[in-house]
Design a protein around this motif. Structure first.
Motif, PDB file in Angstrom:
ATOM      1  N   VAL A 174       2.526  -5.197   6.334  1.00  0.00           N
ATOM      2  CA  VAL A 174       3.451  -4.058   6.466  1.00  0.00           C
ATOM      3  C   VAL A 174       4.580  -4.417   7.431  1.00  0.00           C
ATOM      4  CG1 VAL A 174       3.662  -1.684   7.333  1.00  0.00           C
ATOM      5  CG2 VAL A 174       1.739  -2.310   5.845  1.00  0.00           C
ATOM      6  N   ARG A 175       4.227  -5.143   8.511  1.00  0.00           N
ATOM      7  CA  ARG A 175       5.260  -5.550   9.475  1.00  0.00           C
ATOM      8  C   ARG A 175       6.319  -6.400   8.766  1.00  0.00           C
ATOM      9  NH1 ARG A 175       7.154  -9.300  11.788  1.00  0.00           N
ATOM     10  NH2 ARG A 175       5.716 -10.771  10.812  1.00  0.00           N
ATOM     11  N   ALA A 176       5.855  -7.332   7.950  1.00  0.00           N
ATOM     12  CA  ALA A 176       6.792  -8.200   7.230  1.00  0.00           C
ATOM     13  C   ALA A 176       7.636  -7.383   6.242  1.00  0.00           C
ATOM     14  CB  ALA A 176       6.024  -9.304   6.501  1.00  0.00           C
ATOM     15  N   ALA A 177       6.991  -6.439   5.577  1.00  0.00           N
ATOM     16  CA  ALA A 177       7.734  -5.607   4.612  1.00  0.00           C
ATOM     17  C   ALA A 177       8.754  -4.734   5.343  1.00  0.00           C
ATOM     18  CB  ALA A 177       6.762  -4.740   3.808  1.00  0.00           C
ATOM     19  N   ALA A 178       8.366  -4.264   6.536  1.00  0.00           N
ATOM     20  CA  ALA A 178       9.258  -3.368   7.295  1.00  0.00           C
ATOM     21  C   ALA A 178      10.559  -4.082   7.659  1.00  0.00           C
ATOM     22  CB  ALA A 178       8.550  -2.865   8.551  1.00  0.00           C
ATOM     23  N   ALA A 179      10.444  -5.362   7.973  1.00  0.00           N
ATOM     24  CA  ALA A 179      11.634  -6.118   8.391  1.00  0.00           C
ATOM     25  C   ALA A 179      12.663  -6.205   7.263  1.00  0.00           C
ATOM     26  CB  ALA A 179      11.212  -7.516   8.845  1.00  0.00           C
ATOM     27  N   GLY A 180      12.202  -6.111   6.033  1.00  0.00           N
ATOM     28  CA  GLY A 180      13.140  -6.201   4.902  1.00  0.00           C
ATOM     29  C   GLY A 180      13.402  -4.866   4.229  1.00  0.00           C
ATOM     30  N   MET A 181      13.111  -3.791   4.945  1.00  0.00           N
ATOM     31  CA  MET A 181      13.142  -2.486   4.299  1.00  0.00           C
ATOM     32  C   MET A 181      14.539  -1.910   4.091  1.00  0.00           C
ATOM     33  SD  MET A 181      10.332   0.284   5.192  1.00  0.00           S
ATOM     34  CE  MET A 181       8.872  -0.687   5.182  1.00  0.00           C
ATOM     35  N   ASN A 182      15.563  -2.612   4.604  1.00  0.00           N
ATOM     36  CA  ASN A 182      16.941  -2.203   4.292  1.00  0.00           C
ATOM     37  C   ASN A 182      17.241  -2.377   2.803  1.00  0.00           C
ATOM     38  OD1 ASN A 182      16.578  -4.983   5.021  1.00  0.00           O
ATOM     39  ND2 ASN A 182      18.793  -5.260   4.764  1.00  0.00           N
ATOM     40  N   ILE A 228      -1.287  -6.199  -2.423  1.00  0.00           N
ATOM     41  CA  ILE A 228      -1.454  -7.651  -2.589  1.00  0.00           C
ATOM     42  C   ILE A 228      -2.461  -8.173  -1.553  1.00  0.00           C
ATOM     43  CG2 ILE A 228      -0.295  -9.893  -2.309  1.00  0.00           C
ATOM     44  CD1 ILE A 228       2.239  -8.542  -3.513  1.00  0.00           C
ATOM     45  N   THR A 229      -2.341  -7.678  -0.325  1.00  0.00           N
ATOM     46  CA  THR A 229      -3.260  -8.128   0.733  1.00  0.00           C
ATOM     47  C   THR A 229      -4.694  -7.739   0.389  1.00  0.00           C
ATOM     48  OG1 THR A 229      -1.452  -7.731   2.279  1.00  0.00           O
ATOM     49  CG2 THR A 229      -3.622  -8.090   3.237  1.00  0.00           C
ATOM     50  N   ALA A 281      -7.792  -4.648   7.571  1.00  0.00           N
ATOM     51  CA  ALA A 281      -6.805  -3.701   8.104  1.00  0.00           C
ATOM     52  C   ALA A 281      -5.748  -4.452   8.919  1.00  0.00           C
ATOM     53  CB  ALA A 281      -7.504  -2.635   8.959  1.00  0.00           C
ATOM     54  N   ALA A 282      -6.196  -5.471   9.661  1.00  0.00           N
ATOM     55  CA  ALA A 282      -5.241  -6.261  10.467  1.00  0.00           C
ATOM     56  C   ALA A 282      -4.292  -7.032   9.542  1.00  0.00           C
ATOM     57  CB  ALA A 282      -6.002  -7.221  11.372  1.00  0.00           C
ATOM     58  N   ALA A 283      -4.829  -7.605   8.483  1.00  0.00           N
ATOM     59  CA  ALA A 283      -3.981  -8.351   7.536  1.00  0.00           C
ATOM     60  C   ALA A 283      -2.986  -7.409   6.863  1.00  0.00           C
ATOM     61  CB  ALA A 283      -4.860  -9.053   6.499  1.00  0.00           C
ATOM     62  N   MET A 284      -3.434  -6.192   6.546  1.00  0.00           N
ATOM     63  CA  MET A 284      -2.515  -5.207   5.953  1.00  0.00           C
ATOM     64  C   MET A 284      -1.406  -4.850   6.947  1.00  0.00           C
ATOM     65  SD  MET A 284      -5.078  -2.496   4.170  1.00  0.00           S
ATOM     66  CE  MET A 284      -5.768  -2.736   2.542  1.00  0.00           C
ATOM     67  N   GLY A 285      -1.802  -4.710   8.221  1.00  0.00           N
ATOM     68  CA  GLY A 285      -0.805  -4.389   9.254  1.00  0.00           C
ATOM     69  C   GLY A 285       0.267  -5.461   9.314  1.00  0.00           C
ATOM     70  N   GLU A 286      -0.164  -6.708   9.232  1.00  0.00           N
ATOM     71  CA  GLU A 286       0.778  -7.837   9.279  1.00  0.00           C
ATOM     72  C   GLU A 286       1.707  -7.807   8.046  1.00  0.00           C
ATOM     73  OE1 GLU A 286       2.882 -10.978  10.351  1.00  0.00           O
ATOM     74  OE2 GLU A 286       1.560  -9.770  11.620  1.00  0.00           O
ATOM     75  N   PRO A 316     -16.581   5.662   0.826  1.00  0.00           N
ATOM     76  CA  PRO A 316     -16.800   6.219   2.171  1.00  0.00           C
ATOM     77  C   PRO A 316     -16.585   5.212   3.294  1.00  0.00           C
ATOM     78  CG  PRO A 316     -18.900   5.649   1.182  1.00  0.00           C
ATOM     79  CD  PRO A 316     -17.855   5.368   0.135  1.00  0.00           C
ATOM     80  N   PHE A 317     -16.472   3.917   2.932  1.00  0.00           N
ATOM     81  CA  PHE A 317     -16.370   2.895   3.976  1.00  0.00           C
ATOM     82  C   PHE A 317     -14.920   2.670   4.376  1.00  0.00           C
ATOM     83  CE2 PHE A 317     -20.274   1.705   1.662  1.00  0.00           C
ATOM     84  CZ  PHE A 317     -21.173   1.859   2.706  1.00  0.00           C
ATOM     85  N   PRO A 318     -14.653   2.678   5.686  1.00  0.00           N
ATOM     86  CA  PRO A 318     -13.292   2.348   6.118  1.00  0.00           C
ATOM     87  C   PRO A 318     -12.961   0.912   5.721  1.00  0.00           C
ATOM     88  CG  PRO A 318     -14.661   3.090   7.971  1.00  0.00           C
ATOM     89  CD  PRO A 318     -15.574   2.908   6.797  1.00  0.00           C
ATOM     90  N   ILE A 319     -11.678   0.603   5.642  1.00  0.00           N
ATOM     91  CA  ILE A 319     -11.239  -0.771   5.372  1.00  0.00           C
ATOM     92  C   ILE A 319     -11.768  -1.674   6.507  1.00  0.00           C
ATOM     93  CG2 ILE A 319      -9.164  -2.231   5.312  1.00  0.00           C
ATOM     94  CD1 ILE A 319      -9.227  -0.573   2.835  1.00  0.00           C
ATOM     95  N   PRO A 320     -12.422  -2.800   6.181  1.00  0.00           N
ATOM     96  CA  PRO A 320     -12.911  -3.702   7.239  1.00  0.00           C
ATOM     97  C   PRO A 320     -11.777  -4.105   8.189  1.00  0.00           C
ATOM     98  CG  PRO A 320     -13.725  -4.402   5.085  1.00  0.00           C
ATOM     99  CD  PRO A 320     -12.739  -3.307   4.829  1.00  0.00           C
ATOM    100  N   ALA A 321     -12.129  -4.262   9.488  1.00  0.00           N
ATOM    101  CA  ALA A 321     -11.103  -4.474  10.523  1.00  0.00           C
ATOM    102  C   ALA A 321     -10.205  -5.671  10.208  1.00  0.00           C
ATOM    103  CB  ALA A 321     -11.786  -4.652  11.870  1.00  0.00           C
ATOM    104  N   GLU A 322     -10.806  -6.729   9.709  1.00  0.00           N
ATOM    105  CA  GLU A 322     -10.020  -7.942   9.438  1.00  0.00           C
ATOM    106  C   GLU A 322      -8.975  -7.675   8.335  1.00  0.00           C
ATOM    107  OE1 GLU A 322     -12.607 -11.332   8.513  1.00  0.00           O
ATOM    108  OE2 GLU A 322     -10.923 -12.065   7.280  1.00  0.00           O
TER     109      GLU A 322
END
Ligand SMILES: Cc1ncc(COP(=O)(O)O)c(C=O)c1O
Length: 368
Positions: free
Chosen positions: A51-59, A271-272, A44-49, A36-42
């Motif tokens: 995902v950003r890195a993964a997105a850059a190589g998504m071709n 992994i994160t 979630a931020a690391a996951m966002g980062e 029931p607990f949301p992912i802790p903010a810290e």
């Protein structure tokens, strides 16, 4: 559209409805054993980062064998279950649902049989149906434990290719003692069967109870299935994995998976999360404590309660469980009608949600 066309559906799928517990926007969603607990903010931020890195190589297609993720999972198992396995003994897929699908594709099939112990997870018969595997269940005892003599007899005489043990079991919460798992693993080995121990809820087991991973070095037919959907609060990410005794099993699972089945985003997020496992483990400790106090409360109220080592509780018994379920829902509390007749299952929520459940249940039962 012309009304004349009848799609050539497989005969065994005619009239079959798709799986689906209700997804309702209510105050307390306690019906599908989510964390029931949301992912802790810290985190979630690391996951966002990530995902950003993964997105850059998504071709490019993702690492089809998810090597870095499987290495992280092996390290996690060493910390969580105190069993060191090689990266090659780990498999990962989109939820343990998909892991199990791979297992059925590889080891089930026409003319083959899977055996498990009822009541148990409702998706197993669906994996069997999808892979044309015959499916048989043995009844659990009244206290939801497995009758070992009967299990060994059935495995020996029915000669399945797959035996499934769910520990802790869904929907009952019952954990199988390691000595019992060992007996079943041995009977399965003698019968030439794979044993899958589904440990989707393993992190919620009582402190000190061993994981079936401890048997991996003795049983080459053993597969332990796990998920990040529950303890890791990542049901939305879809990441399940298996630890196998023999790395050749992983090579077999690679044969039946779809190409590039695990997206780069999923791999990066998982992994994160594994790097932050310690933070998430604190939530697990709280959920365990909440489970034990809610179980004790239900017993005090005079209900039958199945002892649970998972993040849910099966309780009863009700003459009209559907009516009790509805009265709870009317008060904003969504639980699950599942298990043998008369029983209901509630997932452990936040302390506030659990209080809401207590109040709603007291009212629902008073209204009988
Ligand atoms: C016993 C058991 N196994 C497997 C799963 C599937 O989990 P997931 O596909 O989210 O990893 C569940 C989900 O509720 C479960 O109860």
């Amino acid at each position: 559209m012309s009304g004349r066309f009848t799609p050539p559906l497989r005969d065994d799928l005619v009239g079959v409805q798709s799986y689906g517990a209700p997804q309702l926007d209510v105050a307390a969603r306690l019906n599908v054993n989510e964390n029931p607990f949301p992912i802790p903010a810290e985190l979630a931020a690391a996951m966002g980062e990530a995902v950003r890195a993964a997105a850059a190589g998504m071709n490019r297609y993702p690492d089809r064998d998810a090597e870095a993720l499987r290495e992280s999972l092996a390290d996690y198992i060493a910390r969580e279950s105190h069993v060191r396995v090689a990266d090659g003994q780990v498999w990962a897929a989109n939820g343990s649902n998909e892991v199990m699908h791979h297992v059925f594709l590889a080891f089930g099939g026409p003319g083959r049989l899977a055996i498990t112990f009822d009541p148990t997870y409702s998706m197993y018969p669906e994996y069997a149906r999808d892979t044309f595997t015959a499916y048989e269940t043995l009844p659990r005892r009244a206290d939801f434990t497995v009758d070992l003599d009967e299990a060994v007899r059935a495995i020996t005489s029915r000669r399945p290719s797959l035996v499934l043990v769910t520990s802790p079991n869904n929907p009952t919460g019952t954990a199988m003692p390691l000595a019992d798992t060992e007996v079943i693993a041995s009977a399965a080995l003698d019968a030439g069967a794979m044993l899958v121990v589904d440990e989707a809820y393993a992190e919620f087991r009582h402190v000190g109870n061993p994981s079936a991973c401890e048997l991996l070095d003795r049983f080459p037919n053993l597969i332990v299935s796990r998920t990040m959907s529950k303890a890791f609060a990542m049901a939305g990410a879809r990441l399940g994995y298996a630890i196998v005794a023999d790395s050749s099993v992983v090579e077999t699972l690679k044969v039946v998976r779809l190409p590039y089945h695990l997206s780069a985003v999923t791999q990066a997020v998982a992994i994160t999360a594994l790097e932050h496992a310690d933070v998430l483990q604190k939530q697990v400790d709280l959920l365990r404590a909440e489970r034990d106090s809610l179980s004790a409360w239900l017993v005090e109220q005079g209900f039958d309660v199945a002892p649970s080592e998972a993040n849910f509780i099966l309780f009863g018994r009700f003459e009209d469980r559907a009516a009790v379920w509805q009265r709870l829902l009317d008060q904003g509390v969504l639980i699950r009608v599942t298990g043998p007749a008369g029983w209901l299952r509630v997932s452990i929520g936040t302390p506030e949600e659990n209080d809401m459940f207590r109040r709603a249940l007291a009212t629902a039962v008073d209204a009988r």
